[in-house]
Design a protein around this motif. Structure first.
Motif, PDB file in Angstrom:
ATOM      1  N   CYS A  87      17.666  -7.340   7.886  1.00  0.00           N
ATOM      2  CA  CYS A  87      16.497  -6.599   7.401  1.00  0.00           C
ATOM      3  C   CYS A  87      15.262  -6.924   8.237  1.00  0.00           C
ATOM      4  O   CYS A  87      14.515  -6.022   8.642  1.00  0.00           O
ATOM      5  CB  CYS A  87      16.263  -6.924   5.928  1.00  0.00           C
ATOM      6  SG  CYS A  87      14.968  -5.938   5.154  1.00  0.00           S
ATOM      7  N   TYR A  91      13.499  -4.249  10.725  1.00  0.00           N
ATOM      8  CA  TYR A  91      12.091  -3.944  10.439  1.00  0.00           C
ATOM      9  C   TYR A  91      11.233  -4.156  11.682  1.00  0.00           C
ATOM     10  O   TYR A  91      10.352  -3.339  11.985  1.00  0.00           O
ATOM     11  CB  TYR A  91      11.601  -4.837   9.299  1.00  0.00           C
ATOM     12  CG  TYR A  91      10.150  -4.627   8.948  1.00  0.00           C
ATOM     13  CD1 TYR A  91       9.769  -3.578   8.114  1.00  0.00           C
ATOM     14  CD2 TYR A  91       9.145  -5.461   9.447  1.00  0.00           C
ATOM     15  CE1 TYR A  91       8.440  -3.371   7.790  1.00  0.00           C
ATOM     16  CE2 TYR A  91       7.827  -5.270   9.122  1.00  0.00           C
ATOM     17  CZ  TYR A  91       7.477  -4.224   8.294  1.00  0.00           C
ATOM     18  OH  TYR A  91       6.154  -4.015   7.980  1.00  0.00           O
ATOM     19  N   PHE A  95       9.222  -0.944  12.946  1.00  0.00           N
ATOM     20  CA  PHE A  95       7.826  -0.855  12.515  1.00  0.00           C
ATOM     21  C   PHE A  95       6.852  -1.690  13.338  1.00  0.00           C
ATOM     22  O   PHE A  95       5.640  -1.542  13.153  1.00  0.00           O
ATOM     23  CB  PHE A  95       7.717  -1.282  11.045  1.00  0.00           C
ATOM     24  CG  PHE A  95       8.413  -0.348  10.095  1.00  0.00           C
ATOM     25  CD1 PHE A  95       7.842   0.869   9.761  1.00  0.00           C
ATOM     26  CD2 PHE A  95       9.637  -0.682   9.535  1.00  0.00           C
ATOM     27  CE1 PHE A  95       8.480   1.736   8.882  1.00  0.00           C
ATOM     28  CE2 PHE A  95      10.282   0.169   8.660  1.00  0.00           C
ATOM     29  CZ  PHE A  95       9.697   1.386   8.333  1.00  0.00           C
ATOM     30  N   PHE A 157      15.882   2.775   8.180  1.00  0.00           N
ATOM     31  CA  PHE A 157      14.430   2.611   8.213  1.00  0.00           C
ATOM     32  C   PHE A 157      13.750   3.759   8.954  1.00  0.00           C
ATOM     33  O   PHE A 157      12.611   4.114   8.644  1.00  0.00           O
ATOM     34  CB  PHE A 157      14.059   1.284   8.861  1.00  0.00           C
ATOM     35  CG  PHE A 157      14.405   0.068   8.035  1.00  0.00           C
ATOM     36  CD1 PHE A 157      14.822   0.191   6.720  1.00  0.00           C
ATOM     37  CD2 PHE A 157      14.315  -1.209   8.579  1.00  0.00           C
ATOM     38  CE1 PHE A 157      15.140  -0.924   5.953  1.00  0.00           C
ATOM     39  CE2 PHE A 157      14.630  -2.329   7.822  1.00  0.00           C
ATOM     40  CZ  PHE A 157      15.050  -2.182   6.507  1.00  0.00           C
ATOM     41  N   LEU A 160      12.606   6.619   6.723  1.00  0.00           N
ATOM     42  CA  LEU A 160      11.483   6.454   5.804  1.00  0.00           C
ATOM     43  C   LEU A 160      10.256   7.193   6.338  1.00  0.00           C
ATOM     44  O   LEU A 160      10.026   7.207   7.552  1.00  0.00           O
ATOM     45  CB  LEU A 160      11.171   4.957   5.633  1.00  0.00           C
ATOM     46  CG  LEU A 160      12.301   4.096   5.055  1.00  0.00           C
ATOM     47  CD1 LEU A 160      11.860   2.640   4.952  1.00  0.00           C
ATOM     48  CD2 LEU A 160      12.743   4.615   3.697  1.00  0.00           C
ATOM     49  N   HIS A 162       6.995   8.226   7.917  1.00  0.00           N
ATOM     50  CA  HIS A 162       6.038   7.505   8.757  1.00  0.00           C
ATOM     51  C   HIS A 162       4.639   7.535   8.140  1.00  0.00           C
ATOM     52  O   HIS A 162       3.835   6.623   8.346  1.00  0.00           O
ATOM     53  CB  HIS A 162       6.012   8.129  10.157  1.00  0.00           C
ATOM     54  CG  HIS A 162       5.167   7.380  11.133  1.00  0.00           C
ATOM     55  ND1 HIS A 162       5.467   6.104  11.567  1.00  0.00           N
ATOM     56  CD2 HIS A 162       3.990   7.717  11.753  1.00  0.00           C
ATOM     57  CE1 HIS A 162       4.546   5.689  12.419  1.00  0.00           C
ATOM     58  NE2 HIS A 162       3.637   6.646  12.549  1.00  0.00           N
ATOM     59  N   HIS A 165       3.888   4.529   5.992  1.00  0.00           N
ATOM     60  CA  HIS A 165       3.489   3.344   6.749  1.00  0.00           C
ATOM     61  C   HIS A 165       2.036   3.432   7.175  1.00  0.00           C
ATOM     62  O   HIS A 165       1.280   2.450   7.090  1.00  0.00           O
ATOM     63  CB  HIS A 165       4.402   3.188   7.973  1.00  0.00           C
ATOM     64  CG  HIS A 165       4.163   1.929   8.728  1.00  0.00           C
ATOM     65  ND1 HIS A 165       4.258   1.846  10.104  1.00  0.00           N
ATOM     66  CD2 HIS A 165       3.813   0.678   8.309  1.00  0.00           C
ATOM     67  CE1 HIS A 165       3.992   0.602  10.489  1.00  0.00           C
ATOM     68  NE2 HIS A 165       3.721  -0.117   9.419  1.00  0.00           N
ATOM     69  N   ARG A 175       2.129  -6.421   7.187  1.00  0.00           N
ATOM     70  CA  ARG A 175       3.512  -6.082   7.525  1.00  0.00           C
ATOM     71  C   ARG A 175       4.502  -6.679   6.531  1.00  0.00           C
ATOM     72  O   ARG A 175       5.449  -6.013   6.106  1.00  0.00           O
ATOM     73  CB  ARG A 175       3.823  -6.565   8.943  1.00  0.00           C
ATOM     74  CG  ARG A 175       3.148  -5.707  10.017  1.00  0.00           C
ATOM     75  CD  ARG A 175       3.269  -6.328  11.385  1.00  0.00           C
ATOM     76  NE  ARG A 175       2.683  -5.447  12.396  1.00  0.00           N
ATOM     77  CZ  ARG A 175       2.335  -5.842  13.606  1.00  0.00           C
ATOM     78  NH1 ARG A 175       2.485  -7.118  13.955  1.00  0.00           N
ATOM     79  NH2 ARG A 175       1.825  -4.989  14.475  1.00  0.00           N
ATOM     80  N   TYR A 178       4.233  -4.814   3.256  1.00  0.00           N
ATOM     81  CA  TYR A 178       4.829  -3.480   3.356  1.00  0.00           C
ATOM     82  C   TYR A 178       6.353  -3.570   3.290  1.00  0.00           C
ATOM     83  O   TYR A 178       7.003  -2.738   2.647  1.00  0.00           O
ATOM     84  CB  TYR A 178       4.388  -2.815   4.658  1.00  0.00           C
ATOM     85  CG  TYR A 178       4.960  -1.434   4.855  1.00  0.00           C
ATOM     86  CD1 TYR A 178       4.521  -0.360   4.094  1.00  0.00           C
ATOM     87  CD2 TYR A 178       5.969  -1.208   5.796  1.00  0.00           C
ATOM     88  CE1 TYR A 178       5.057   0.909   4.259  1.00  0.00           C
ATOM     89  CE2 TYR A 178       6.508   0.058   5.972  1.00  0.00           C
ATOM     90  CZ  TYR A 178       6.042   1.107   5.208  1.00  0.00           C
ATOM     91  OH  TYR A 178       6.578   2.370   5.371  1.00  0.00           O
ATOM     92  N   LEU A 179       6.908  -4.591   3.923  1.00  0.00           N
ATOM     93  CA  LEU A 179       8.355  -4.784   3.875  1.00  0.00           C
ATOM     94  C   LEU A 179       8.824  -5.040   2.454  1.00  0.00           C
ATOM     95  O   LEU A 179       9.795  -4.436   1.988  1.00  0.00           O
ATOM     96  CB  LEU A 179       8.748  -5.947   4.793  1.00  0.00           C
ATOM     97  CG  LEU A 179      10.202  -6.431   4.710  1.00  0.00           C
ATOM     98  CD1 LEU A 179      11.156  -5.339   5.195  1.00  0.00           C
ATOM     99  CD2 LEU A 179      10.397  -7.714   5.504  1.00  0.00           C
ATOM    100  N   VAL A 183       9.505  -1.037   1.878  1.00  0.00           N
ATOM    101  CA  VAL A 183      10.747  -0.830   2.633  1.00  0.00           C
ATOM    102  C   VAL A 183      11.965  -1.294   1.837  1.00  0.00           C
ATOM    103  O   VAL A 183      12.954  -0.559   1.708  1.00  0.00           O
ATOM    104  CB  VAL A 183      10.671  -1.561   3.990  1.00  0.00           C
ATOM    105  CG1 VAL A 183      12.004  -1.434   4.724  1.00  0.00           C
ATOM    106  CG2 VAL A 183       9.546  -0.986   4.835  1.00  0.00           C
ATOM    107  N   SER A 187      15.159   0.893   0.193  1.00  0.00           N
ATOM    108  CA  SER A 187      16.405   0.702   0.946  1.00  0.00           C
ATOM    109  C   SER A 187      17.457  -0.050   0.144  1.00  0.00           C
ATOM    110  O   SER A 187      18.424  -0.534   0.737  1.00  0.00           O
ATOM    111  CB  SER A 187      16.112  -0.062   2.247  1.00  0.00           C
ATOM    112  OG  SER A 187      15.106   0.567   3.007  1.00  0.00           O
TER     113      SER A 187
END
Length: 273
Positions: A87, A91, A95, A157, A160, A162, A165, A175, A178-179, A183, A187
């Protein structure tokens, strides 16, 4: 285009036949675990009387419950390790913009063409150098980095939005946040599919535990089944099949409990890919 009754009947017949062929080994393993040695040798498909004492003998012949606990610990550790490592790697590739990320990704994917046997000796020498023989970390850590898992999550990913994001960045979302907040929740089906794959693959692993263990403290169920066959010149196959059934139960339960998430993950990849 309408499907005729004949075509529909043929379709269901093929489905039933395929199901019987797939489940017959499991059904026969259960039936064989209840037979005597003579019944197995004569090729009978159904026991004359149910011999449940074969399961008791299987548990007594080798420390099978200890081996199952070891396999459970190692399989869960590998499953969680693969999810975390894959993951984070996927990521970063999707990203986080940095120079050469596509090259690194394709270099990682190219390792899928290298057979596991070619890397076994270097991995074993590393384990020996770290003094990790007969340890849980020696049995699990070499499998955390999975190129297939990175590829699977990277492709997901990319599907997803954009815009999500960009909106999170405008709101000051970091970051890591956000994960964790976006994300991973979006997921979960794909992460569950990866987890099921990692768990079942590790549970059925035989060669690596055989190479890195020398005592029963950390040995796994696959080695235990082989030990049951090698104990005597004339193998007691009903006892061995009873051990196989005992080993199959946790994997079947895990698969049935996670089947919904696994199906959602596969359908998500098919629809969005």
């Amino acid at each position: 285009m309408r499907i005729s009754l004949y075509q529909k009947g043929l379709f269901y017949f093929l489905l039933i036949a395929a199901s019987v062929l797939m489940f017959f080994p499991i059904v026969y393993a259960v039936l064989a675990s209840l037979m005597t040695s003579e019944e197995i040798m004569t090729g009978k498909l159904f026991p004359a009387s149910f011999r449940f004492d074969n399961f008791t003998l299987a548990l007594k012949s080798v420390p099978l419950m200890k081996f199952m606990l070891n396999s459970l610990i190692i399989s869960l550790t590998v499953m969680l390790g693969q999810i975390i490592v894959c993951c984070l790697a996927a990521y970063a590739i999707v990203f986080i913009p940095f120079k050469g990320r596509n090259f690194i990704f394709f270099l990682l994917i190219s390792t899928m063409m290298i057979p596991w046997e070619a890397t076994m000796i270097p991995n074993y020498l590393t384990i020996v150098g770290l003094n990790w023989v007969n340890t849980y970390q020696g049995l699990s850590l070499p499998f955390f980095a999975l190129a297939f898992g990175v590829f699977l999550l990277r492709q997901h990913f990319l599907t997803l939005p954009h815009e999500l994001h960009e909106s999170a960045q405008l709101e000051g979302c970091g970051r890591l946040r956000y994960l964790v907040s976006f994300v991973i929740p979006l997921s979960m089906p794909m992460l569950s599919a990866l987890g099921v794959y990692g768990f079942l693959t590790t549970w059925n692993m035989y060669l690596w535990p055989l190479l890195t263990t020398t005592n029963n403290n950390v040995r796994t169920v696959q080695i235990g089944l082989k030990m049951m066959q090698a104990q005597e010149t004339n193998t007691n196959w009903p006892v061995v099949m009873a051990g196989v059934v005992i080993v199959l139960v946790p994997t079947l339960l895990f698969l049935f409990l996670s089947l919904k998430q696994l199906r959602r993950g596969l359908m998500s990849g098919a629809l969005k890919g």
